[in-house]
Design an enzyme around this catalytic site. Structure first.
Site, mmCIF file in Angstrom:
data_model
loop_
_atom_site.group_PDB
_atom_site.id
_atom_site.type_symbol
_atom_site.label_atom_id
_atom_site.label_comp_id
_atom_site.label_asym_id
_atom_site.label_seq_id
_atom_site.Cartn_x
_atom_site.Cartn_y
_atom_site.Cartn_z
ATOM 1 N N ASP A 146 31.119 77.776 65.980
ATOM 2 C CA ASP A 146 31.479 76.573 65.242
ATOM 3 C C ASP A 146 31.360 75.384 66.197
ATOM 4 O O ASP A 146 31.281 75.563 67.418
ATOM 5 C CB ASP A 146 32.900 76.707 64.721
ATOM 6 C CG ASP A 146 33.388 75.466 63.998
ATOM 7 O OD1 ASP A 146 32.618 74.905 63.208
ATOM 8 O OD2 ASP A 146 34.529 75.054 64.247
ATOM 9 N N LYS A 147 31.350 74.181 65.662
ATOM 10 C CA LYS A 147 31.255 72.992 66.514
ATOM 11 C C LYS A 147 32.608 72.332 66.708
ATOM 12 O O LYS A 147 33.124 72.262 67.828
ATOM 13 C CB LYS A 147 30.274 71.974 65.912
ATOM 14 C CG LYS A 147 30.114 70.721 66.775
ATOM 15 C CD LYS A 147 29.412 69.605 66.044
ATOM 16 C CE LYS A 147 30.323 68.880 65.094
ATOM 17 N NZ LYS A 147 31.359 68.053 65.768
ATOM 18 N N GLU A 161 34.114 55.238 64.091
ATOM 19 C CA GLU A 161 34.579 53.871 63.856
ATOM 20 C C GLU A 161 35.820 53.556 64.676
ATOM 21 O O GLU A 161 35.974 52.450 65.184
ATOM 22 C CB GLU A 161 34.858 53.667 62.366
ATOM 23 C CG GLU A 161 33.612 53.538 61.510
ATOM 24 C CD GLU A 161 33.897 52.893 60.172
ATOM 25 O OE1 GLU A 161 35.033 53.039 59.695
ATOM 26 O OE2 GLU A 161 33.000 52.239 59.623
ATOM 27 N N PHE A 209 27.406 53.056 54.193
ATOM 28 C CA PHE A 209 26.608 54.018 54.952
ATOM 29 C C PHE A 209 26.383 55.277 54.112
ATOM 30 O O PHE A 209 27.314 55.802 53.499
ATOM 31 C CB PHE A 209 27.332 54.394 56.244
ATOM 32 C CG PHE A 209 26.606 55.422 57.059
ATOM 33 C CD1 PHE A 209 25.725 55.035 58.052
ATOM 34 C CD2 PHE A 209 26.799 56.777 56.839
ATOM 35 C CE1 PHE A 209 25.040 55.973 58.804
ATOM 36 C CE2 PHE A 209 26.124 57.729 57.586
ATOM 37 C CZ PHE A 209 25.244 57.326 58.574
ATOM 38 N N LYS A 229 24.906 47.924 61.507
ATOM 39 C CA LYS A 229 24.832 48.956 62.543
ATOM 40 C C LYS A 229 24.223 50.201 61.902
ATOM 41 O O LYS A 229 24.447 50.494 60.729
ATOM 42 C CB LYS A 229 26.206 49.280 63.124
ATOM 43 C CG LYS A 229 27.202 49.839 62.120
ATOM 44 C CD LYS A 229 28.573 50.059 62.750
ATOM 45 C CE LYS A 229 29.567 50.605 61.729
ATOM 46 N NZ LYS A 229 30.935 50.709 62.264
ATOM 47 N N ARG A 238 26.059 59.817 71.336
ATOM 48 C CA ARG A 238 25.781 59.407 69.962
ATOM 49 C C ARG A 238 25.532 57.901 69.958
ATOM 50 O O ARG A 238 26.382 57.131 70.403
ATOM 51 C CB ARG A 238 26.975 59.733 69.062
ATOM 52 C CG ARG A 238 27.322 61.207 69.016
ATOM 53 C CD ARG A 238 28.783 61.433 68.688
ATOM 54 N NE ARG A 238 29.150 61.026 67.349
ATOM 55 C CZ ARG A 238 29.407 61.874 66.355
ATOM 56 N NH1 ARG A 238 29.313 63.163 66.567
ATOM 57 N NH2 ARG A 238 29.760 61.434 65.174
ATOM 58 N N ASP A 280 29.231 69.870 59.736
ATOM 59 C CA ASP A 280 28.828 68.490 59.989
ATOM 60 C C ASP A 280 27.414 68.229 59.506
ATOM 61 O O ASP A 280 26.624 69.147 59.265
ATOM 62 C CB ASP A 280 28.919 68.183 61.486
ATOM 63 C CG ASP A 280 30.331 67.816 61.897
ATOM 64 O OD1 ASP A 280 31.068 67.315 61.030
ATOM 65 O OD2 ASP A 280 30.688 68.040 63.050
ATOM 66 N N LYS A 305 28.361 80.664 56.613
ATOM 67 C CA LYS A 305 28.466 81.052 58.010
ATOM 68 C C LYS A 305 28.446 82.569 58.147
ATOM 69 O O LYS A 305 27.771 83.126 59.019
ATOM 70 C CB LYS A 305 29.744 80.481 58.629
ATOM 71 C CG LYS A 305 29.750 78.976 58.820
ATOM 72 C CD LYS A 305 31.028 78.529 59.537
ATOM 73 C CE LYS A 305 31.020 77.035 59.794
ATOM 74 N NZ LYS A 305 32.199 76.587 60.564
#
Length: 1420
Positions: free
Chosen positions: A520-521, A673, A716, A742, A776, A858, A989
């Site tokens: 997993d991340k 953010e 976004f 942005k 990032r 994600d 998964k």
């Protein structure tokens, strides 16, 4: 690949794959769509003719059990699991056989006792492990939650009873009454929970367990009383007090029922799937953290059902006037789908996932939430995505079954030979009155069937060929190996006092054979926190001070001396900020808690680890503040002001006051953010908050607060890859409109105005540098919008937002009109902070030949960014992206083969190539012109770093649809260096793990920290749970629990490799030593007419496995080391021995069996013929059988022990003791046993001491046969070490010569494995050294090919996480739409006409600014 065998192989596969859990897990059918009734009775049709509620309307309890056993199922299930071992079935059959008197050798009870001991000890171990699971389950099930009670309230929905648990565990009373621990005690509680294998919500369970001094019930007016107090209570008949007013009662989770109304407060986790009725927010919005479900760190917004927002108190919820019911679909495994409807007297209202809080999520940034429970226990989505606790067996144990089969076949052959020969000889010599057949004339004796009796006797005589003591030895060794792991200080996390735990003791050797790791991340590789690392402003990079890594105060000063990069900036007067309800103080709080306008400090956001400090930036800002409008510093000043103004204004962050310190606290849905706004505040650009559409900003360039009117938010999305806001400066002299943007570098660069190419190239170079460090990135730009351009555009945008057809496309087209001709400001670089040591650990695991796959919820950009920062993706890698959507996934996979692996054999298979051609068949894929051709490198797809496959959840859904898709996906995946699966559900998964596990037959390990990782952990051969600092997620379903991902390296490379080598060596040596004994007995059958008689006295066979030969093999399992741990850590390439099954295989087993047979022949025949030539007795009498066979027994024990010692890699004191103890015991036993007088009890060896110890044949026979028996193996080992050494032998020799050899330095100097050791090329030396940094000749930017579009692009690290289309952004859009609508109605025909740039207002600001910054005004 996915092929099934036939015949005997298919039968064995079916037997070995049999899952005992299927017999004991109830496959509960998913019920029909349900109706949850609130404040109303159940309909009559819910009852049967006897008045009982029908089963389909009885809902499961909220009790969740992750353990395997119950009181009832423990005995049968555990016995079935143990009798999956073929050997146990054999031992049981032999024991039953000896209960018949004709076959009895000793007491039948003694015969079956070893089997009972083995099964009993194993059952106790399994029971202990499961008791810990039950105790952990009880910790979660006894977590407290506030449930509506009292007044007219009653829940009419029916709930089934709870299951009986295996043990009572922790008493609920003591659990609820125990005081909460703080500080160091809390850490001890964490450790205690970990040791008891706490389940996914364990730590939140601790946090939600109320203190003993807290009330059991609560009222909405915050007047809480304890049960037993008199206020608000009426007297009960038996003297107790019970509240009659509607209130919230603290209830344990497992007692929560469908239809209950619950109230949860901030930072508490949800016990079930709950419909939102009302929240503390004025607009009934709440925020939840879903990282346990989908792995995403950004908060999600959820809103209440409009028809239920009146249920804001216990009295309102309990009122019969607020009756309604909820029509729900049946329980669904899909995490992203929820269909329901609320039916009230007024009408029917739709419900979707936006109105539901799922179990496993945590309430954030919201004071309280009230909701109705819709699904409980096993019907909740998170539990539906988690499988039952599997019964895992190690690969070594599975491999032992065929080896036991081989031994059984040998045993059967030996028995059949004895039976046939004995039957033939009896029938031949009985008529000749052979003396050994005396007594065969008895009526119950038949020479014709005596062969069958001999066959059964042979099974008993040679039964030790399948040693029962092997299993108990392995269990003991594995238990000790688990203890070694627990006490290893190298994998002990001192920060939280957390050791590494082996929760399943039978899988230690599997750790040494791992081929694929699935990780997993979020929370596993990363810390769920961001750090603003660098930025590029107007072509200049600010990298931050190294000291900014030091721990800082959580509050940075705004007034007074600057801290963490802030500046001495005077506060604006509150009067200059305008007024607004969002920023006004209540009079009651005005004295205690200051507003965000008056706050003097900024608290570090919870999602950000460090403040951003840069001394160079500080100097530049200091010069810029005092720069004259026409000076050389003015351009730099305007750029800095514009850059940080965009950071401070282009976001959806909310502000709040910290009640303890009065500081500003930023509440952000996205950690990105939060990091951006926090960094801007750290350098002096403090976002003070918003009053609906008015944004307040404090900057170093202005003595007063700057006010901006928020006109539009261009949200976004993953398709737009950018966010923009349109603001108007509210200033008497300046009311111009600005677009602040942005987004991704390629998206922003496409929309820049012509010119200023030097700045573009410099910023691109900086972006490449940021991306090469795994950061990032976001690119910032702006433009000034003339009023005459903005008004018509705003009108078109307003019309687009209410368009009935293709609304999204229309809005995108209108946004595209405005977002062009932008001016570049710079770029930011944020670090998604990894767990300590993650890149190094993954690099070394890759050096070990282990393939690492990442499965995360994600989005794609985040997954790729983490891939770079963790070394999963090298700087010179090529990325293949496969997405779901309009393009066929099968054709995308096939096209990837055609483009990148044209030599693959799969392209020659016509069935593969033609599959799906007649469907939507639009292949071969055509490249799409996207307008970013300038970003495509000349060597894209041909970089030397190999390929990494990135596939999203939608593509996996198609890929798992049939065997053809799965086969093609798997073949493409194994050609890549790594695989990243993004946007995947918990169930997907698990399917990915099974794809590799079943398709390749590879050993898999899954590691995660969240409840969304449970199914993956259970599906893998070995599951590892990470006990994070904020919780002990997924530990309860894991086999091993570690505190940090980096510990996985030592767990696998050292403990796993050691355990596999030790256990494999133990098993083959165990089989060897038993076959030596059985071999001597077998050769004796030639001389006893194949009658299955024992060669030497029976007690030597009885004590063979118990005392004489058990110690050396146990020592191998406990103390043997192929090489030292620091060698295995420094040279991960050595792990290939484990991956390839070098230490245990059928070939190795057969080698040891052959060696044992040869040694037994040497021992038997040398001693037999030595004693057969002439008598060894001084009196001239012939030698008795037990006299010369005792020499064989002693020689066999010595040979077996010394042979085991010779196969031990490291001779420690314990190994010396273990090898010698058996030899000492057999000599002592022989001496003592032979002098026991028949007066005590009769033995067949009485007097042996007199004849043996005085005979030269005894001494020469023992010494020579032992040496001759060991000679073949000794010569083979010496030859191999001298002329064909392997890596392990070389390392042993090298460290023997130089114990202080620096292996890591030697490895990196040559970058060629072990080549510096002067030996031929080996597997280890062929492994290339993985470099974190790219060589100078390699472009550090990775190549990315999107197979769904055919687009190739260069990756520059863009990533930004936020909720798309959430309630919060929709609420802002709605407010802005209302304002805009009223403005359009009241707008005048007069248009303001202004020109200039965003930062040109600095000139006026600088002209107004005094030469010396004014001091801050004291707050009143």
């Amino acid at each position: 690949m996915f092929e099934k065998r036939s015949g005997l192989g298919a039968w064995y596969d079916k037997f070995s794959a049999f899952d005992v859990a299927q017999l004991f897990s109830r496959t509960r059918k998913i019920g029909p769509p349900r109706k949850v009734h609130v404040n109303e009775d159940l309909p009559p049709d819910y009852h049967d003719h006897k008045g009982r509620i029908k089963k389909e309307h009885v809902y499961v309890s909220n009790q969740v059990i992750t353990s395997k056993y119950t009181v009832i199922t423990f005995l049968p299930r555990n016995l079935l699991e143990q009798f999956r071992r073929v050997a146990n079935i054999f031992f049981l059959a032999i024991a039953i056989l000896q209960f018949f008197t004709i076959f009895s050798t000793i007491s039948p009870g003694l015969v079956i006792l070893p089997l009972i001991i083995v099964i009993g000890i194993t059952a106790l171990k399994d029971g202990y492990e499961d008791i810990k699971r039950h105790q952990s389950d009880q910790r979660v099930n006894y977590t407290l939650v506030r449930v509506l009670d009292g007044g007219e309230w009653s829940n009419s929905n029916a709930t089934a009873g709870k299951e009986k648990t295996f043990v009572r565990g922790i008493l609920p009373g003591s659990r609820r009454n125990r005081k909460a621990k703080k500080g160091g005690e809390a850490q001890n509680l964490d450790t205690e929970n970990l040791e008891h294998a706490a389940p996914p919500e364990a730590l939140q369970a601790q946090d939600q367990t109320l203190d003993a001094n807290e009330p059991d019930i609560e009222f909405d007016d915050d007047h809480s009383v304890r049960t037993g107090e008199t206020s608000h209570h009426s007297h009960h008949l038996f003297g107790q007090h019970h509240s009659q007013m509607p209130h919230w009662k603290n209830t344990i989770w497992e007692d929560v029922r469908v239809g209950d109304i619950v109230k949860l407060k901030g930072d508490e986790s949800f016990p079930a799937d709950i419909l939102v009725c009302a929240t503390s927010d004025d607009e009934n919005v709440c925020y939840v953290e879903t990282k346990n479900l989908d792995g995403e760190t950004n908060l999600k917004s959820r809103n209440a059902v409009p028809a239920l927002t009146r249920l804001r108190s216990a009295s309102a919820c309990a009122s019969k006037t607020n009756a309604f019911h909820v029509e729900c679909d049946r329980p669904d495994v899909n995490m992203y789908k929820f269909n329901a409807a609320v039916v009230t007297k007024e009408g029917k209202y739709p419900v979707d996932l936006q109105n539901v809080l799922l179990r496993g999520t945590v309430l954030r940034n919201t004071e309280w939430v009230i909701g109705v429970v819709l699904f409980t226990g096993t019907d909740t989505k998170i539990v539906l995505n988690s499988g039952n606790a599997p019964s895992k067996r190690s690969k070594v144990e599975r491999q032992m079954n065929p080896q036991v089969f081989i031994n059984l076949i040998l045993l059967v052959i030996m028995a059949v030979v004895c039976a046939i020969v004995d039957a033939v000889q009896e029938q031949k010599y009985y008529p000749l009155n052979a003396p050994w057949l005396y007594g065969d004339t008895a009526s119950d004796d038949n020479p014709h069937i005596n062969g069958l009796v001999t066959w059964a006797f042979a099974l008993i005589t040679f039964q030790n060929i399948v040693p029962i003591s092997l299993y108990i030895s392995i269990e003991f060794v594995r238990t000790c190996q688990a203890i070694f792991i627990y006490f290893d200080k190298e994998i002990y996390y001192e920060k939280t006092g957390t050791p590494t735990l082996a929760r399943s003791w039978n899988l230690s050797d599997d750790l040494g054979q791992i081929e694929y790791i699935f990780s997993d991340k979020t929370g596993t590789l990363t810390q769920n926190a961001m750090v603003f690392r660098q930025c590029s402003v107007n072509g200049k990079v600010y990298k931050g001070d190294e000291s900014s890594e030091d721990p800082l105060d959580k509050v940075s000063l705004i007034d007074g001396k600057p801290n963490a990069g802030t500046f001495d900036v005077p506060l604006a007067s509150p009067r200059s900020s305008g007024s607004g309800s969002g920023l006004k103080q209540d009079k009651a709080d005005s004295q205690s808690v200051p507003s965000t306008i008056e706050a003097k400090n900024v608290k570090l956001s919870a999602q950000v680890l460090n403040h951003f400090r840069d001394s160079v930036l500080r100097e530049d800002l200091d010069h810029a503040v005092h720069a004259a409008p026409d000076s050389e510093q003015a351009p730099r000043a305007r750029a800095l002001n514009g850059f940080f103004s965009v950071l401070s204004l282009c976001h959806t962050v909310l502000t709040a006051e910290d009640k303890e310190t009065g500081a500003i606290e930023y509440k952000a849905q996205s950690p990105d953010e939060a990091a951006l706004v926090q960094a801007a505040a750290d350098v002096g650009f403090v976002f003070r908050g918003r009053d609906r559409e008015v944004l307040l900003l404090q900057t170093p360039f202005s003595a007063e607060l700057e006010r901006y009117e928020l006109l539009n938010i261009l949200d976004f999305t993953s398709a737009r890859k950018r966010m923009s806001v349109v603001v108007r400066k509210l200033d008497d002299e300046d009311r111009r409109v600005f677009l602040l943007t942005k987004g991704a570098d390629n998206v922003i660069f496409e929309r820049l105005r012509a010119g200023n190419d030097e700045l573009k190239k410099e910023t691109e170079r900086h972006l490449d540098a940021f991306a090469s460090e795994g950061l990032r990135t976001l690119t910032l730009a702006y433009k000034v919008i003339p009023e005459e351009e903005y008004e018509p555009w705003a009108h078109r945008y307003q019309e687009a937002t209410v368009a009935m057809e293709d609304r999204e496309g229309t809005i995108e087209a209108v946004c595209e009109e405005l977002e062009r001709d932008l001016r570049l400001l710079g770029a930011t670089a944020i670090e998604d902070r990894l767990q300590d040591g993650v890149p190094e650990a993954i690099a070394d695991l890759k050096r070990a030949g282990i393939k690492v796959w990442v499965a995360t919820g994600d989005k794609l950009e985040t997954a790729i960014a983490i891939g770079y920062s963790t070394n999963l993706i090298a700087r010179d890698s090529n990325i293949i992206v496969v997405r779901g959507g309009d393009k066929s996934v099968y054709q995308q996979l096939l096209n990837a083969f055609e483009q990148f692996f044209p030599e693959s054999d799969i392209l020659e298979d016509e069935n593969v190539v033609n599959y799906g051609r007649n469907g939507d068949g639009t292949y071969p894929l055509q490249r799409v012109n996207t307008g970013v051709s300038s970003l495509v490198g000349h060597d894209n797809g041909e970089r030397p770093g190999g390929f990494v496959l990135v596939v999203d959840g939608a593509a996996l859904t198609q890929a798992f649809s049939d065997v053809e898709h799965k086969t093609l996906l798997l073949k493409l995946a194994i050609k890549c260096e790594g695989v990243i699966c993004c946007r995947v559900s918990p169930l997907q998964k698990a399917l990915v793990v099974k794809l590799v596990k079943e398709g390749l037959g590879a050993m898999t390990l899954a590691i995660g920290d969240g409840a969304n990782d449970v199914s993956m952990i259970q599906a893998a051969d070995v599951g590892v749970g990470i006990s994070g600092e904020e919780g002990l997620q997924a530990v309860n379903s894991s086999d091993y629990a570690i505190a940090q991902f980096r510990f996985l390296k030592r767990l696998i490379l050292v403990h796993g490799h050691w355990s596999y080598a030790r256990n494999g060596n133990l098993i083959v040596n165990f089989f060897y030593k038993n076959i030596v004994c059985i071999g001597v007995l077998w050769w004796f059958q030639i001389y006893c007419s194949w009658s299955s008689q024992y060669a030497f006295e029976y007690t030597y066979v009885l004590w063979w496995n118990t005392f004489f030969t058990i110690a050396p093999v146990i020592a191998i399992g406990l103390f043997d080391r192929i090489v030292d741990d620091h060698v295995l850590m420094a040279l991960p390439e050595l792990y290939h021995y484990g991956r390839e099954g070098y230490w245990f295989s059928t070939k190795l087993f057969l080698t040891y069996v052959l060696d044992a047979m040869v040694q037994s022949a040497i021992i038997f025949f040398f001693i037999l013929y030595s004693y057969n030539t002439t008598t060894a007795r001084p009196d001239g009498y012939v030698v008795a059988q037990y006299e010369f066979t005792t020499v064989m027994a002693v020689a066999a024990v010595m040979a077996a022990n010394l042979f085991n010692g010779m196969n031990t890699g490291v001779w420690t004191g314990w190994v010396f003791f273990a090898v010698s103890i058996g030899i000492v015991l057999v000599w002592a036993y022989t001496a003592i046993y032979s002098v026991i007088s028949p007066g005590w009890f009769a033995t067949g060896v009485y007097g042996n001491d007199h004849y043996l110890f005085h005979s030269a044949l005894f001494w020469f026979g023992v010494v020579l046969t032992v040496l001759l028996a060991l000679a073949p193996r000794y010569i083979a080992k010496a030859y191999k070490f001298s002329f064909a050494p392997d890596d392990v032998s070389i390392m042993r020799w090298a460290l023997k010569q130089d114990p202080h050899l620096d292996l890591e330095t030697a490895h990196h100097e040559r970058a060629a494995g072990l080549s510096n050791m002067r030996r031929p090329v080996s597997r280890a030396s062929s492994m290339s050294n993985l470099s974190v940094r790219p060589p100078p000749s390699v472009d550090p930017r990775g190549s990315r090919t999107d197979m769904s579009t055919g687009m190739r692009s260069t990756h520059r690290g863009f990533d930004f996480a936020t909720e798309e289309g959430g309630v919060a952004i929709r609420r802002m859009q709605s407010n802005l739409s209302e304002v805009r609508q009223s403005q359009l109605i009241n707008s005048s025909s007069t248009k303001r006409k202004r020109a200039g740039s965003l930062v040109s207002t600095l000139r006026r600001g600088l002209r107004k600014k005094p030469s010396t910054p004014p001091k801050s005004r004291p707050s009143s």
